[in-house]
Design a protein around this motif. Sequence first.
Motif, PDB file in Angstrom:
ATOM      1  N   PRO A  30       0.742  -1.431  -0.072  1.00  0.00           N
ATOM      2  CA  PRO A  30      -0.133   0.007  -0.093  1.00  0.00           C
ATOM      3  C   PRO A  30       0.934   1.364  -0.030  1.00  0.00           C
ATOM      4  N   ARG A  31       0.390   2.321  -0.683  1.00  0.00           N
ATOM      5  CA  ARG A  31       1.230   3.404  -0.884  1.00  0.00           C
ATOM      6  C   ARG A  31       0.629   4.785   0.115  1.00  0.00           C
ATOM      7  N   VAL A  32       1.524   5.514   0.822  1.00  0.00           N
ATOM      8  CA  VAL A  32       1.139   6.556   1.579  1.00  0.00           C
ATOM      9  C   VAL A  32       1.993   7.643   1.023  1.00  0.00           C
ATOM     10  N   VAL A  33       1.329   8.752   0.586  1.00  0.00           N
ATOM     11  CA  VAL A  33       2.032   9.910   0.332  1.00  0.00           C
ATOM     12  C   VAL A  33       1.938  11.069   1.413  1.00  0.00           C
ATOM     13  N   VAL A  34       3.144  11.644   1.521  1.00  0.00           N
ATOM     14  CA  VAL A  34       3.103  12.603   2.626  1.00  0.00           C
ATOM     15  C   VAL A  34       3.456  13.986   1.962  1.00  0.00           C
ATOM     16  N   VAL A  35       2.884  14.932   2.196  1.00  0.00           N
ATOM     17  CA  VAL A  35       3.154  16.189   1.525  1.00  0.00           C
ATOM     18  C   VAL A  35       3.416  17.243   2.736  1.00  0.00           C
ATOM     19  N   GLY A  36       4.444  17.787   2.756  1.00  0.00           N
ATOM     20  CA  GLY A  36       5.257  18.626   3.783  1.00  0.00           C
ATOM     21  C   GLY A  36       6.053  17.952   4.600  1.00  0.00           C
ATOM     22  N   GLY A  37       7.402  18.244   4.775  1.00  0.00           N
ATOM     23  CA  GLY A  37       8.407  17.709   5.334  1.00  0.00           C
ATOM     24  C   GLY A  37       9.050  18.316   6.807  1.00  0.00           C
ATOM     25  N   GLY A  38       8.021  18.974   7.600  1.00  0.00           N
ATOM     26  CA  GLY A  38       8.177  19.440   8.834  1.00  0.00           C
ATOM     27  C   GLY A  38       7.604  18.520  10.110  1.00  0.00           C
ATOM     28  N   ALA A  39       7.382  19.186  11.154  1.00  0.00           N
ATOM     29  CA  ALA A  39       7.269  18.475  12.274  1.00  0.00           C
ATOM     30  C   ALA A  39       6.193  17.527  12.021  1.00  0.00           C
ATOM     31  N   GLY A  40       4.936  17.627  11.399  1.00  0.00           N
ATOM     32  CA  GLY A  40       3.949  16.746  11.005  1.00  0.00           C
ATOM     33  C   GLY A  40       4.238  15.745  10.206  1.00  0.00           C
ATOM     34  N   GLY A  41       4.716  16.228   9.018  1.00  0.00           N
ATOM     35  CA  GLY A  41       4.881  15.336   7.627  1.00  0.00           C
ATOM     36  C   GLY A  41       5.964  14.547   7.765  1.00  0.00           C
ATOM     37  N   ALA A  42       7.193  15.083   8.432  1.00  0.00           N
ATOM     38  CA  ALA A  42       8.271  14.113   8.380  1.00  0.00           C
ATOM     39  C   ALA A  42       8.203  13.167   9.552  1.00  0.00           C
ATOM     40  N   THR A  43       7.496  13.684  10.602  1.00  0.00           N
ATOM     41  CA  THR A  43       7.593  12.654  11.712  1.00  0.00           C
ATOM     42  C   THR A  43       6.403  11.500  11.316  1.00  0.00           C
ATOM     43  N   MET A 324      -5.749  22.202  20.848  1.00  0.00           N
ATOM     44  CA  MET A 324      -4.391  22.069  20.724  1.00  0.00           C
ATOM     45  C   MET A 324      -3.960  23.339  19.871  1.00  0.00           C
ATOM     46  N   PRO A 325      -2.781  24.028  20.418  1.00  0.00           N
ATOM     47  CA  PRO A 325      -2.310  25.170  19.640  1.00  0.00           C
ATOM     48  C   PRO A 325      -1.560  24.846  18.442  1.00  0.00           C
ATOM     49  N   LYS A 326      -1.416  25.676  17.514  1.00  0.00           N
ATOM     50  CA  LYS A 326      -0.745  25.322  16.186  1.00  0.00           C
ATOM     51  C   LYS A 326       0.900  25.413  16.628  1.00  0.00           C
ATOM     52  N   SER A 327       1.238  24.356  16.927  1.00  0.00           N
ATOM     53  CA  SER A 327       2.691  24.469  17.179  1.00  0.00           C
ATOM     54  C   SER A 327       3.707  23.151  16.609  1.00  0.00           C
ATOM     55  N   GLY A 328       4.822  23.115  16.477  1.00  0.00           N
ATOM     56  CA  GLY A 328       5.603  22.097  16.105  1.00  0.00           C
ATOM     57  C   GLY A 328       5.361  20.857  16.856  1.00  0.00           C
ATOM     58  N   TYR A 329       5.485  21.005  18.532  1.00  0.00           N
ATOM     59  CA  TYR A 329       5.118  19.943  19.240  1.00  0.00           C
ATOM     60  C   TYR A 329       3.806  19.215  18.925  1.00  0.00           C
ATOM     61  N   SER A 330       2.766  20.252  18.898  1.00  0.00           N
ATOM     62  CA  SER A 330       1.472  19.831  18.476  1.00  0.00           C
ATOM     63  C   SER A 330       1.320  18.648  17.373  1.00  0.00           C
ATOM     64  N   ALA A 331       2.154  19.403  16.158  1.00  0.00           N
ATOM     65  CA  ALA A 331       2.083  18.575  14.815  1.00  0.00           C
ATOM     66  C   ALA A 331       2.946  17.188  15.025  1.00  0.00           C
ATOM     67  N   ASN A 332       3.764  17.205  15.697  1.00  0.00           N
ATOM     68  CA  ASN A 332       4.669  15.970  15.911  1.00  0.00           C
ATOM     69  C   ASN A 332       3.851  14.844  16.987  1.00  0.00           C
ATOM     70  N   SER A 333       2.982  15.232  17.740  1.00  0.00           N
ATOM     71  CA  SER A 333       2.078  14.677  18.457  1.00  0.00           C
ATOM     72  C   SER A 333       0.905  13.971  17.692  1.00  0.00           C
ATOM     73  N   GLN A 334       0.240  14.921  16.997  1.00  0.00           N
ATOM     74  CA  GLN A 334      -0.475  14.237  15.893  1.00  0.00           C
ATOM     75  C   GLN A 334      -0.210  13.393  14.917  1.00  0.00           C
ATOM     76  N   ALA A 335       1.081  13.778  14.430  1.00  0.00           N
ATOM     77  CA  ALA A 335       1.697  12.794  13.487  1.00  0.00           C
ATOM     78  C   ALA A 335       1.741  11.348  13.780  1.00  0.00           C
ATOM     79  N   LYS A 336       2.136  11.165  14.955  1.00  0.00           N
ATOM     80  CA  LYS A 336       2.154   9.678  15.596  1.00  0.00           C
ATOM     81  C   LYS A 336       0.734   9.028  15.680  1.00  0.00           C
ATOM     82  N   VAL A 337      -0.246   9.728  16.152  1.00  0.00           N
ATOM     83  CA  VAL A 337      -1.632   9.098  16.015  1.00  0.00           C
ATOM     84  C   VAL A 337      -1.877   8.842  14.713  1.00  0.00           C
ATOM     85  N   ALA A 338      -1.669   9.980  13.500  1.00  0.00           N
ATOM     86  CA  ALA A 338      -2.181   9.441  12.261  1.00  0.00           C
ATOM     87  C   ALA A 338      -1.412   8.332  11.743  1.00  0.00           C
TER      88      ALA A 338
END
Length: 420
Positions: A30-43, A324-338
């Motif tokens: 299966p294929r997953v494409v991630v757009v954006g290589g910051g705290a959310g996407g890279a994680t 949740m605030p819009k922050s790098g920490y939040s994005a990193n946390s959300q990325a793991k759930v996703a």
Amino acid sequence: MTLNRRAFIGTTAAAAATLTTPMVRAQGRPRVVVVGGGAGGATAARYIAKDSQGAIDVTLVEPTRTYYTCFFSNLYIGGFQEMADLGHGYGTLASDYGINVVHDWVVGVDRDAKTVALASGGALPYDRLILSPGIDFVEGSVPGWSIENQDEMPHAYKGGTQAELLKAQVMAMPEGGRYAMIAPPNPYRCPPGPYERITMVAHALKQNNPTAKILIVDPKAKFSKQALFEEGWQKHYSGMIERIGPDFGGDNVEVDPAAMTVNIDGVVENVDVCNVIPAQKAGRIVHEAGLTEGNWAPVEPESMRSTMDENIWVLGDSSSQGDMPKSGYSANSQAKVAAMTIRGELTGSNVFPARYSNTCWSLIATDDGVKVGASYEPTEEKISSVSSFISQTGEDAALRRQTYEESLGWYSGITTDMFG
């Protein structure tokens, strides 16, 4: 709670689900494409690739070859970090985790065909798509300013060259000159960020131009960590900083980049540097994919899945998720759930109840750090705060130094978590 690099990586690893035997589809991975290589996407890309043990084909699309974090860019302006310290590459994600890293712009999403179009031509097919493009600006939100004026009046609210430009302008101010910031309305990336920037500009000016003045023009009646910042401004930069809130016209402002003036409720102020941080919205590609309501993309609280497309997730700053605030920490946390949710759907691995967290550190002066944070859980309506903490005014110097050192450990930890 004290956090260092090892503790941060340990807490993030604990959030990962234990795999069962992958159930790879018959026609291939299966294929997953991630757009954006910051705290959310890279994680998200790293966790999906790592924890699926090669069972999922992961492609990360990010236009820049070196990613400069927006978080900690204020410390660069203040002279506590070098720009090189904030730059991170994607080589380890490719070599150690088998992620296909594509340096290109995504110019379209075909949700029916399940493909993303690249600026260089061609399209990438996906079974699941993650969008984590950060922010864009609301055109016209500050009359007189547009993205075409960003070199004259920098926003410096995306990492990299804008921060370098703003710092250069601050350091070139005439003796006794005036720096102005147009603060953004809610919601926006990193709620304490504009006010930490004020402290870092003040720190730089105190060292190099101590008679300079700082003007904050703010449409908000109050702001994150206000008591802590105001205490710090009085203690370290007394007489340097003036803030004009909405009661005195801070919500009625216009700028003239050519004349370098700020019109506040009809009163024209001449300035030497003007840092305009406009109103913000989800990154362009999220809007073009038809996933927004107003300026942001609504998501399901338990997974960060788009409410408008079951095959797409929206992470970090672009999402509208609740408390949740819009922050790098939040994005990193959300990325793991996703990542856990997507991996579970595609490989049959375990999926555990979502838990989210965030901490935002700010530096006020040398070794004077403060923080605010919370833990979150999904409810039917939104991601909700279940506990919170914040630094207190009047804390002793040792605790403030510890808080600053903790932030350095977090930065090391989160960038390792993002980029391997």
